[in-house]
Design an enzyme around this catalytic site. Sequence first.
Site, mmCIF file in Angstrom:
data_model
loop_
_atom_site.group_PDB
_atom_site.id
_atom_site.type_symbol
_atom_site.label_atom_id
_atom_site.label_comp_id
_atom_site.label_asym_id
_atom_site.label_seq_id
_atom_site.Cartn_x
_atom_site.Cartn_y
_atom_site.Cartn_z
ATOM 1 N N HIS A 30 -14.780 -25.133 61.616
ATOM 2 C CA HIS A 30 -14.982 -23.741 61.730
ATOM 3 C C HIS A 30 -15.680 -23.787 63.077
ATOM 4 O O HIS A 30 -16.559 -24.345 63.524
ATOM 5 C CB HIS A 30 -15.871 -23.466 60.238
ATOM 6 C CG HIS A 30 -16.584 -21.744 60.802
ATOM 7 N ND1 HIS A 30 -15.626 -20.914 60.740
ATOM 8 C CD2 HIS A 30 -17.697 -21.489 60.374
ATOM 9 C CE1 HIS A 30 -16.489 -19.840 61.004
ATOM 10 N NE2 HIS A 30 -17.752 -20.269 60.572
ATOM 11 N N ASN A 75 -17.603 -16.470 66.519
ATOM 12 C CA ASN A 75 -17.373 -16.911 65.126
ATOM 13 C C ASN A 75 -16.432 -15.879 64.260
ATOM 14 O O ASN A 75 -16.755 -14.643 64.404
ATOM 15 C CB ASN A 75 -18.623 -16.944 64.450
ATOM 16 C CG ASN A 75 -18.317 -17.255 62.934
ATOM 17 O OD1 ASN A 75 -17.298 -17.218 62.337
ATOM 18 N ND2 ASN A 75 -19.604 -17.715 62.341
ATOM 19 N N CYS A 79 -17.186 -17.581 55.657
ATOM 20 C CA CYS A 79 -16.568 -18.319 56.719
ATOM 21 C C CYS A 79 -15.704 -19.470 56.311
ATOM 22 O O CYS A 79 -15.042 -20.312 56.975
ATOM 23 C CB CYS A 79 -17.646 -18.837 57.640
ATOM 24 S SG CYS A 79 -18.515 -17.447 58.587
HETATM 25 O O1 UT7 Z 1 -20.190 -18.890 60.178
HETATM 26 C C1 UT7 Z 1 -21.119 -19.146 59.280
HETATM 27 C C2 UT7 Z 1 -22.383 -20.121 59.472
HETATM 28 N N1 UT7 Z 1 -23.139 -19.617 60.631
HETATM 29 C C3 UT7 Z 1 -23.538 -20.517 61.405
HETATM 30 O O2 UT7 Z 1 -23.317 -21.670 61.221
HETATM 31 C C4 UT7 Z 1 -24.908 -20.007 62.441
HETATM 32 C C5 UT7 Z 1 -25.958 -20.916 62.379
HETATM 33 N N2 UT7 Z 1 -26.865 -20.721 63.191
HETATM 34 C C6 UT7 Z 1 -26.962 -20.877 64.702
HETATM 35 O O3 UT7 Z 1 -25.754 -20.844 65.215
HETATM 36 C C7 UT7 Z 1 -28.193 -20.496 65.306
HETATM 37 O O4 UT7 Z 1 -29.298 -20.727 64.262
HETATM 38 C C8 UT7 Z 1 -28.277 -19.023 66.194
HETATM 39 C C9 UT7 Z 1 -27.200 -19.243 67.281
HETATM 40 C C10 UT7 Z 1 -28.005 -18.020 65.306
HETATM 41 C C11 UT7 Z 1 -29.517 -19.004 66.560
HETATM 42 O O5 UT7 Z 1 -29.928 -20.070 67.587
HETATM 43 P P1 UT7 Z 1 -31.337 -20.780 67.377
HETATM 44 O O6 UT7 Z 1 -31.493 -21.744 68.407
HETATM 45 O O7 UT7 Z 1 -31.593 -21.007 66.190
HETATM 46 O O8 UT7 Z 1 -32.482 -19.623 67.761
HETATM 47 P P2 UT7 Z 1 -33.591 -18.970 66.852
HETATM 48 O O9 UT7 Z 1 -33.061 -18.154 66.014
HETATM 49 O O10 UT7 Z 1 -34.648 -19.904 66.691
HETATM 50 O O11 UT7 Z 1 -34.221 -17.825 68.241
HETATM 51 C C12 UT7 Z 1 -34.740 -18.550 69.169
HETATM 52 C C13 UT7 Z 1 -35.350 -17.287 70.077
HETATM 53 C C14 UT7 Z 1 -36.109 -16.221 69.213
HETATM 54 O O12 UT7 Z 1 -37.078 -15.847 70.337
HETATM 55 P P3 UT7 Z 1 -38.565 -16.362 70.268
HETATM 56 O O13 UT7 Z 1 -39.000 -16.063 68.781
HETATM 57 O O14 UT7 Z 1 -38.446 -17.780 70.262
HETATM 58 O O15 UT7 Z 1 -39.433 -15.804 71.025
HETATM 59 C C15 UT7 Z 1 -35.117 -14.993 69.221
HETATM 60 O O16 UT7 Z 1 -35.861 -13.787 69.139
HETATM 61 O O17 UT7 Z 1 -34.065 -16.799 70.810
HETATM 62 C C16 UT7 Z 1 -34.330 -15.226 70.518
HETATM 63 N N3 UT7 Z 1 -32.957 -14.679 70.321
HETATM 64 C C17 UT7 Z 1 -32.047 -14.151 71.252
HETATM 65 N N4 UT7 Z 1 -32.423 -14.296 72.636
HETATM 66 C C18 UT7 Z 1 -31.594 -13.625 73.354
HETATM 67 C C19 UT7 Z 1 -32.299 -14.368 69.092
HETATM 68 N N5 UT7 Z 1 -31.330 -13.999 69.468
HETATM 69 C C20 UT7 Z 1 -31.069 -13.827 70.761
HETATM 70 C C21 UT7 Z 1 -30.017 -13.339 71.615
HETATM 71 N N6 UT7 Z 1 -30.288 -13.087 73.097
HETATM 72 N N7 UT7 Z 1 -28.959 -12.873 71.313
#
Ligand code: UT7
Length: 332
Positions: free
Chosen positions: A259, A289, A122
């Site tokens: 980004h 992204n 990225c």
């Molecule tokens: O470009 C390279 C750099 N990349 C980035 O900068 C990405 C950085 N990270 C992020 O943008 C975020 O961490 C994400 C968008 C990837 C995830 O968001 P989050 O708020 O950190 O969510 P999480 O990973 O803590 O997941 C929260 C919940 C989980 O469920 P439980 O365990 O709380 O029951 C996941 O299983 O959301 C669930 N979950 C989803 N639910 C519905 C994860 N993905 C999905 C989904 N739809 N697509």
Amino acid sequence: MSVIRPASVIRSVVAGFGAALPREQVDNDALVGRGVDTSDEWIRQRTGIGARHVAGADETTVTLATAAARQAMERAGVGPDEVDLIVLGTTTPDDTFPASATRVQAALGVHGGFAFDVQAVCSGFVYALAMADNCLRLGQARTALVIGAETFTRLLDWEDRTTCVLFGDGAGALVLRAEPGAGTAADRGVLTTHLHSDGRHRDALYVDGGPSTTGTVGHVRMKGQEVFRHAVNRLAEVVDEALAATGLSASDIDWLVPHQANRRIIDAMGRKLGLPAEKVVVTVDRHANTSAASIPLALAEAAGDGRIRPGQLVLIEAMGGGFTWGSSLIRW
Ligand code: UT7
């Protein structure tokens, strides 16, 4: 009495910009319709993403990069015989080799100079820009194409909802021309670039395949929260670095073009710099992204609709797999 004057320098000045997106746009509901266990509400709330473009079978990193580059060359009024450097930031090359940049070179009818790919995921566009800027300032080339292009959706595991909703495809390009500058922050062109990497974080964001290991392309794997935390901290540092190197302050910035990974990271950077939302260019809602393509796509959109104007100060910053991260200040 001696008068101290800034040394005259060579600057890499933006002469043109271009963009290309795949024909098909897929919104969040369409992903749900295709069987991904997610919802429009979750994706919008956590990321700000509403849709992404997905490359069809006839659309590749090279075709998208070529289309974006052609547009940038037309805008710059630059012909194929003037381009003597092509640097392409990509993680999704058409072939393992040769470099996709050389295929773009052939497709554009550029027969001189040199072309190569840069792999910084990225951060790929910031790295590519820095490499091109170095070449121009050293006199190794005079007119460069700097491209970020990806078909990132080819790396997605559509069964993994934690990654497959986040990414999209596209390409953006700049033409940079070597021009004399006074050596001050008032010059047009790339004023400063700052690059970093830390390979200890490989496991937080990687692809589980490669030519030398599995012999496959692999799928993207990410520990989202860990990447998020690092992104916010490292980006804040590298932005400060760019301002300190130029003696400029946040209030001098006309446009933040970050980004486009997550709206929450973008908003955090805007807040840190004290910039109103109108000065932050956002495309993540429509493009998701697009890895190395996200910054040049956003630059092309904002310059194309008249927001970014010649003479204005643009800050770009990115963070990606590796980890890699970087920033640049460009006077448009
Ligand atoms: O470009 C390279 C750099 N990349 C980035 O900068 C990405 C950085 N990270 C992020 O943008 C975020 O961490 C994400 C968008 C990837 C995830 O968001 P989050 O708020 O950190 O969510 P999480 O990973 O803590 O997941 C929260 C919940 C989980 O469920 P439980 O365990 O709380 O029951 C996941 O299983 O959301 C669930 N979950 C989803 N639910 C519905 C994860 N993905 C999905 C989904 N739809 N697509």
